[in-house]
Design an enzyme around this catalytic site. Structure first.
Site, PDB file in Angstrom:
ATOM      1  N   ASP A  78       0.838  -1.201   0.000  1.00 10.22           N
ATOM      2  CA  ASP A  78       0.000   0.000   0.000  1.00 10.22           C
ATOM      3  C   ASP A  78       0.870   1.247   0.000  1.00 10.22           C
ATOM      4  OD1 ASP A  78      -2.326  -1.516   0.127  1.00 10.22           O
ATOM      5  OD2 ASP A  78      -2.376  -1.506   2.317  1.00 10.22           O
TER       6      ASP A  78
ATOM      7  N   TYR B 136       6.468  -8.466   8.631  1.00 13.38           N
ATOM      8  CA  TYR B 136       6.113  -7.051   8.756  1.00 13.38           C
ATOM      9  C   TYR B 136       6.325  -6.570  10.198  1.00 13.38           C
ATOM     10  CZ  TYR B 136       3.385  -7.876   4.464  1.00 13.38           C
ATOM     11  OH  TYR B 136       2.986  -8.218   3.192  1.00 13.38           O
TER      12      TYR B 136
ATOM     13  N   ASP C 250      -6.812   1.518   7.721  1.00 14.15           N
ATOM     14  CA  ASP C 250      -5.487   2.074   7.983  1.00 14.15           C
ATOM     15  C   ASP C 250      -5.597   3.593   8.093  1.00 14.15           C
ATOM     16  OD1 ASP C 250      -5.544   3.148   5.382  1.00 14.15           O
ATOM     17  OD2 ASP C 250      -4.229   1.615   4.552  1.00 14.15           O
TER      18      ASP C 250
ATOM     19  N   ARG D 118      -3.739  -5.056   7.741  1.00 11.74           N
ATOM     20  CA  ARG D 118      -4.849  -4.140   8.072  1.00 11.74           C
ATOM     21  C   ARG D 118      -6.025  -4.900   8.665  1.00 11.74           C
ATOM     22  NH1 ARG D 118      -6.712  -1.356   2.915  1.00 11.74           N
ATOM     23  NH2 ARG D 118      -5.553  -2.951   1.809  1.00 11.74           N
TER      24      ARG D 118
END
Length: 295
Positions: A40, A68, A82, A180
């Site tokens: 993203d 992550y 988000d 997310r």
């Protein structure tokens, strides 16, 4: 100068994955560039770029597990799950305990069914879900089976003067996992809403931030931007087998090799160390899934 290979880019915030591909096309002076898994615009970190023949490896890169570092904010929900989206709801967090947060995240580890964020690139009836949401539609995306191999809570913070809780996490998960959605689902479980405020991809398969270059660094060494030449990229990504001269000739012309009992797919190299193909074994034969060596 190497013209075929992978580049491990440390993507900056504010750029789409497509923006990075466009920049690499200009730097490498070739149109044949692709990426191995979308990040993203808000996200930073490891984005694998394939150049020329190495674009054929990206199918395998996309399927690799990923790691992550992320921050979840509890007490606020957003339309995108988000920080890019408008806040759609708030709730007091004073009753939420650290133990409840840890338990809520523990419930999202292992093999689970996860509903991706409605604002995602998944196609619903031929159109990207995010486009439908932006046009005012209500989008329902079916759950998909994913695996969260590891989900560690690094810190739980309660910012002074704000009725929110920030949770720093470190995650290793299968391809197709939405971080997310982990934030959203934790907020739902705790009854306060949640969204992601920071996301940094730290690894794709065996390729980590240690090997990543920023776009500024790539600009400085253009057009020699390849970080992992084709053969080295294959060695890092697959089990290996070295072919004889005769096997090299057969494989270059599309023929099968005798099976070697290697769980595949795996990379086959010629005696000089150049990668020939990615193969898999079936019924006693090793057949090329993709041929990488010019005939």
């Amino acid at each position: 100068m190497n013209t075929d290979g992978l580049i491990v880019v440390d993507k900056p915030a504010g750029m789409t994955s497509h923006d990075v591909v466009a920049r690499i096309r200009r730097l490498a002076k070739t149109r044949r560039v692709g990426h191995g898994g979308t990040l993203d615009p808000m996200a930073t970190g490891v984005l694998i770029i394939g150049v020329n023949r190495a674009t054929r490896l990206l199918t395998y890169v996309i399927g690799s597990e990923k790691s992550y570092a992320a921050t979840i904010r509890l007490g606020e929900s957003t339309v995108t799950d988000d920080a890019e989206g408008d806040v759609t709801g708030t709730a007091p967090t004073s009753a939420v305990t650290d133990d409840a947060i840890r338990a809520g995240l523990a419930a999202q580890t292992g093999e689970i069914d996860q509903v991706p964020s409605a604002v995602s690139a998944i196609k619903i009836n031929g159109q990207r879900a995010y486009k439908r949401v932006r046009e005012g539609e209500s989008v329902e995306i079916p759950a998909r089976r994913i695996t969260v191999h590891r989900l560690d809570v690094l810190d739980i913070r309660r910012p002074e003067g704000r009725d929110v809780i920030d949770v720093d996490i470190d995650v290793t998960c299968s391809s197709g996992t939405y971080i997310r959605a982990i934030a959203r689902d934790l907020g739902t479980t705790l009854g306060v809403g949640g969204h992601l405020t920071a996301l940094r991809r730290t690894a794709v398969g065996g390729m980590t931030l240690d090997a990543a270059a920023t776009l500024t660094e790539l600009e400085e060494r253009a057009p020699d931007v390849i970080g992992l030449p084709l053969a080295e990229a294959a060695r890092r990504s697959f089990p290996q087998r070295t072919a004889t001269e005769e096997e090299t000739r057969i494989l270059r012309h599309g023929g099968p090799l005798a099976a070697a009992g290697i769980e595949g797919p795996y990379a086959v190299f010629d005696p000089s160390g150049e990668v020939l193909a990615i193969v898999s074994e079936r019924a006693g034969r090793a057949r090329a899934e993709i041929v990488l060596s010019p005939a």
